[in-house]
Scaffold this active site. Structure first.
Site, short mmCIF file in Angstrom:
data_model
loop_
_atom_site.label_atom_id
_atom_site.label_comp_id
_atom_site.label_asym_id
_atom_site.label_seq_id
_atom_site.Cartn_x
_atom_site.Cartn_y
_atom_site.Cartn_z
N ASP A 20 7.48 9.44 -5.90
CA ASP A 20 6.38 10.40 -5.79
C ASP A 20 6.86 11.78 -6.22
OD1 ASP A 20 4.28 12.00 -5.05
OD2 ASP A 20 4.62 11.78 -2.88
N ASN A 22 4.80 14.37 -7.06
CA ASN A 22 3.90 15.50 -6.77
C ASN A 22 3.50 15.58 -5.29
OD1 ASN A 22 2.26 13.31 -6.69
ND2 ASN A 22 0.62 14.15 -7.96
N ASP A 24 2.20 13.68 -2.94
CA ASP A 24 0.94 13.26 -2.33
C ASP A 24 1.07 11.92 -1.60
OD1 ASP A 24 1.19 11.51 -4.43
OD2 ASP A 24 -0.78 11.89 -5.32
N ASP A 28 4.05 8.05 -8.96
CA ASP A 28 3.29 8.46 -10.14
C ASP A 28 4.13 8.34 -11.40
OD1 ASP A 28 4.93 10.89 -10.05
OD2 ASP A 28 3.70 11.37 -8.29
N ASP A 97 0.15 -3.95 -17.69
CA ASP A 97 -0.51 -5.03 -16.99
C ASP A 97 -1.96 -5.07 -17.45
OD1 ASP A 97 -1.04 -6.95 -14.95
OD2 ASP A 97 0.45 -5.96 -13.68
N ASP A 200 -2.82 -10.68 -16.29
CA ASP A 200 -3.15 -11.12 -14.94
C ASP A 200 -4.00 -12.39 -14.95
OD1 ASP A 200 -3.05 -10.07 -12.12
OD2 ASP A 200 -5.22 -10.20 -12.31
N GLU A 254 0.24 -14.49 -16.49
CA GLU A 254 0.34 -15.00 -15.12
C GLU A 254 -0.58 -16.21 -15.03
OE1 GLU A 254 -0.21 -13.56 -10.51
OE2 GLU A 254 -1.78 -13.23 -11.98
N HIS A 326 5.11 -7.98 -7.08
CA HIS A 326 4.35 -7.21 -6.09
C HIS A 326 3.48 -8.09 -5.19
CE1 HIS A 326 1.81 -8.13 -9.42
NE2 HIS A 326 0.74 -7.81 -8.70
N ASP A 327 3.45 -9.39 -5.44
CA ASP A 327 2.63 -10.30 -4.62
C ASP A 327 3.49 -11.16 -3.69
OD1 ASP A 327 0.26 -9.56 -5.91
OD2 ASP A 327 0.42 -11.16 -7.40
O1 ISL Z 1 -0.69 -13.41 -3.96
C1 ISL Z 1 -1.59 -14.14 -4.19
C2 ISL Z 1 -2.72 -14.34 -3.27
O2 ISL Z 1 -2.47 -15.42 -2.47
C3 ISL Z 1 -1.68 -14.83 -5.43
O3 ISL Z 1 -2.41 -15.99 -5.38
C4 ISL Z 1 -2.32 -13.84 -6.38
O4 ISL Z 1 -3.59 -13.50 -5.98
C5 ISL Z 1 -2.40 -14.47 -7.72
O5 ISL Z 1 -1.10 -14.67 -8.10
C6 ISL Z 1 -3.07 -13.53 -8.71
O6 ISL Z 1 -2.42 -12.31 -8.71
C7 ISL Z 1 -2.81 -11.32 -9.59
O7 ISL Z 1 -4.20 -11.08 -9.59
C8 ISL Z 1 -4.76 -10.55 -8.40
C9 ISL Z 1 -3.98 -9.37 -7.84
O8 ISL Z 1 -4.40 -9.09 -6.54
C10 ISL Z 1 -2.50 -9.62 -7.84
O9 ISL Z 1 -1.81 -8.49 -7.40
C11 ISL Z 1 -2.11 -10.02 -9.23
O10 ISL Z 1 -0.74 -10.17 -9.40
C12 ISL Z 1 -6.15 -10.14 -8.75
O11 ISL Z 1 -6.13 -9.31 -9.87
#
Ligand code: ISL
Length: 557
Positions: A20, A22, A24, A28, A97, A200, A254, A326-327
């Site tokens: 971060d 700035n 907040d 960023d 992305d 995605d 993905e 990130h998931d």
């Molecule tokens: O983490 C999951 C939920 O159970 C995964 O099934 C995830 O939703 C799936 O891999 C799709 O992910 C991607 O699209 C989603 C977004 O929320 C995730 O961050 C992204 O990586 C919708 O855009």
């Protein structure tokens, strides 16, 4: 695939949680610019940014309301261009992305579609009349984030489809105008100098005609009608031909729930679709049917999945090597042992993953062994999926609060989203003010600054691994061969070409392990090149301590 693509080492940044600049409370683009020397010092050669576009942030930017604008929280287009330029000056490429399966319901397209109904082919979204005189949704499909995949709108007296949150309506790829608009957006970013795209949930874009009723599934009802749907390959080939071909771009899709066989259809070298895909097989080893039905992790399962993908994508496909994003929860908390063998297990996991054939993806903080966060209160969580799941668990399934919190602490996506831990100062050096999500309280002990000064840190181990991939071409191109495939804890695999063989050995277990090195390997001409403990010579009979990893070369390099 070109050599430069195969050599690329990708580092994923979740901009909101990186740095971060700035004050907040959210990371960023300027913050990323300031961290370029760090990125360069890692040796990575490309960064992938999670979405930074204009968005109401219902799903942290995976709900886009303007595909050509930057969210003011992250900066603006000028700063973005400076980021691209500065990365390029440092020989680091940039991957964006692309969220093209759905947009935000605040996108002008959706607003128009809501107020100006048209025929279903001309629509930008997927609208249908409900069943039972419009009182019930058009079909029984469920959303990835729990609940129904349809939301009713008075304005059109109809329902729209959303495979994710209700603020993420699915785009109608059947409509050629939709596809053309999306391609123009991609061209816009290519013109700015972007070098690649992560797409995605790209295997969900084609829905079966008629949107038939789905087979009931605890995971997702309806998925058989849109996973790798009827026209997905036609669309991706068109996308490739009209936009991506002949450009120096890396593309990764993905693809949820794909088998190696399905994956090859996307990333076969002659498919003219994508360079590689993210599959989820290894992310499902500790759950049953649905990620929230967690079961104990067994190392052998993970190993088998990894080996299978190595073998089945060879020689015409290419793997994307990842344990985190990130998931997903943090890999050391999930597959390692943070109690007794924290550093060693983090390094062992990196060793077995990144010496395989494929492109490495490192998620921010993984390189310092960031761990899952033990939030005790639901109010500390931010993620839409986590909050929805808690609600369903408590109110529909009548699970106890304790049970739900246990699941969430293990599996929540917020485990990956706590701020990057830069140093031991307030807020882990991420921000001078209270961050949008709390920092992991372990930051005084786990942070970049401490690990910079320790030659044996996880961070410096990652640097060594990255350097090895650059030093030995066999790690990039070499054949993969596994041994001891049925052993419950032992990794033993080789990478080889005409000149050289690399042997990777690791103990994914809590007990010391003894085994014989197969006779085909001469122990005399081997050189230890990396270990998470002391390097030691290869011997006919080897002993490995818990989580010990050893790597050797045989032959000319
Ligand atoms: O983490 C999951 C939920 O159970 C995964 O099934 C995830 O939703 C799936 O891999 C799709 O992910 C991607 O699209 C989603 C977004 O929320 C995730 O961050 C992204 O990586 C919708 O855009």
């Amino acid at each position: 695939m070109n050599d430069w693509k195969k050599n690329t080492i990708i580092y994923q940044i979740y901009p909101k949680s990186y740095f971060d600049s700035n004050h907040d409370g959210s990371g960023d683009l300027e913050g990323i610019i300031q961290k370029i020397p760090y990125l360069k010092s890692l040796g990575i050669t490309m960064v992938w940014l999670s979405p930074i576009y204009l968005s109401p942030m219902a799903d942290n930017g995976y709900d886009i309301s303007d595909y050509r604008a930057i969210h003011p929280m992250f900066g603006n287009l000028e700063i973005f261009k400076r980021l691209v330029k500065t990365l390029h000056e440092n020989e680091i490429k940039i991957m964006m992305d692309l969220v093209l399966n759905h947009s935000s319901d605040e996108h002008p397209w959706f607003k128009e579609s809501l107020n100006k109904p048209s025929s279903s082919e001309e629509d930008f979204y997927i609208w249908r009349k409900g069943q039972k005189n419009n009182r019930k949704p058009p079909n029984n499909w469920t959303s990835f984030f729990t609940g129904k995949a349809w939301t009713y709108k008075q304005e059109r007296d109809a329902y729209y489809l959303h495979l994710f949150g209700h603020k993420q309506p699915d785009l109608n790829w059947e409509n050629e105008r939709v596809r053309k608009e999306l391609y123009k957006i991609v061209e816009f970013w290519i013109d700015i100098g972007v070098d690649g795209f992560r797409m995605d949930v790209i295997n969900l874009i084609s829905k079966r005609k008629g949107l038939p009723k789905g087979k009931f599934s605890i995971a997702l009802t309806g998925k058989e009608h849109y996973m790798n749907g009827p026209k997905v390959h036609q669309y991706l080939k068109e996308f490739h031909q009209q936009v991506l071909a002949e450009k120096a771009l890396i593309t990764v899709g993905e693809t949820v729930f794909v088998s190696p066989e399905e994956a090859l259809k996307y990333c076969h070298k002659d498919a003219d679709e994508l360079d590689m895909v993210f599959h989820f097989d290894h992310m499902n080893v500790d759950s049953f049917n649905n990620k929230w039905f967690i079961r104990p992790f067994k190392p052998k399962k993970l190993k088998k999945v990894l080996y299978r993908w190595q073998e089945e994508l060879y020689p015409d496909g290419w793997n994307a090597l990842y344990f985190e994003n990130h998931d997903q929860p943090r890999s050391v908390s999930r597959f390692g042992n943070t109690k007794d063998y924290y550093e060693r297990s983090a390094k062992m996991l990196a060793t077995v993953l990144y010496l395989q054939r494929g492109t490495p993806y490192i998620y921010q903080g993984q390189e310092i062994g960031m761990q899952n966060v033990s939030f005790t209160d639901l109010a500390q969580y931010r993620d839409i999926e986590t909050l929805n799941v808690y609600d369903i668990g408590r109110n529909k399934l009548h699970f106890t609060h304790r049970r739900m919190m246990k699941k969430i602490r293990y599996m929540s996506r917020d485990n990956a989203r706590t701020p990057m831990q830069w140093n031991a100062q307030a807020n882990a050096g991420f921000s001078s003010t209270e961050p949008w999500i709390e920092v992991n309280p372990n930051y005084p002990n786990i942070n970049v600054e401490i690990q910079e000064s320790d030659p044996h840190s996880i961070l410096n181990y990652y640097r060594q691994l990255i350097a090895l991939r650059k030093q030995y071409n066999v790690i990039i191109e070499g054949d993969f061969k596994p041994y001891y495939v049925n052993h419950k804890a032992l990794y033993f695999y080789t990478r080889s070409d005409e000149q050289c063989t690399v042997i990777v050995i690791a103990n994914h277990g809590e007990k010391e392990l003894a085994f014989d090195v197969p006779n085909e390997f001469s122990t005399e001409h081997t050189t230890p090149i990396l270990s998470n403990m002391e390097k030691k010579p290869l011997q006919r009979t080897m002993k490995l301590a818990p989580y010990e990893a050893q790597v050797y070369t045989i032959g000319k390099v």
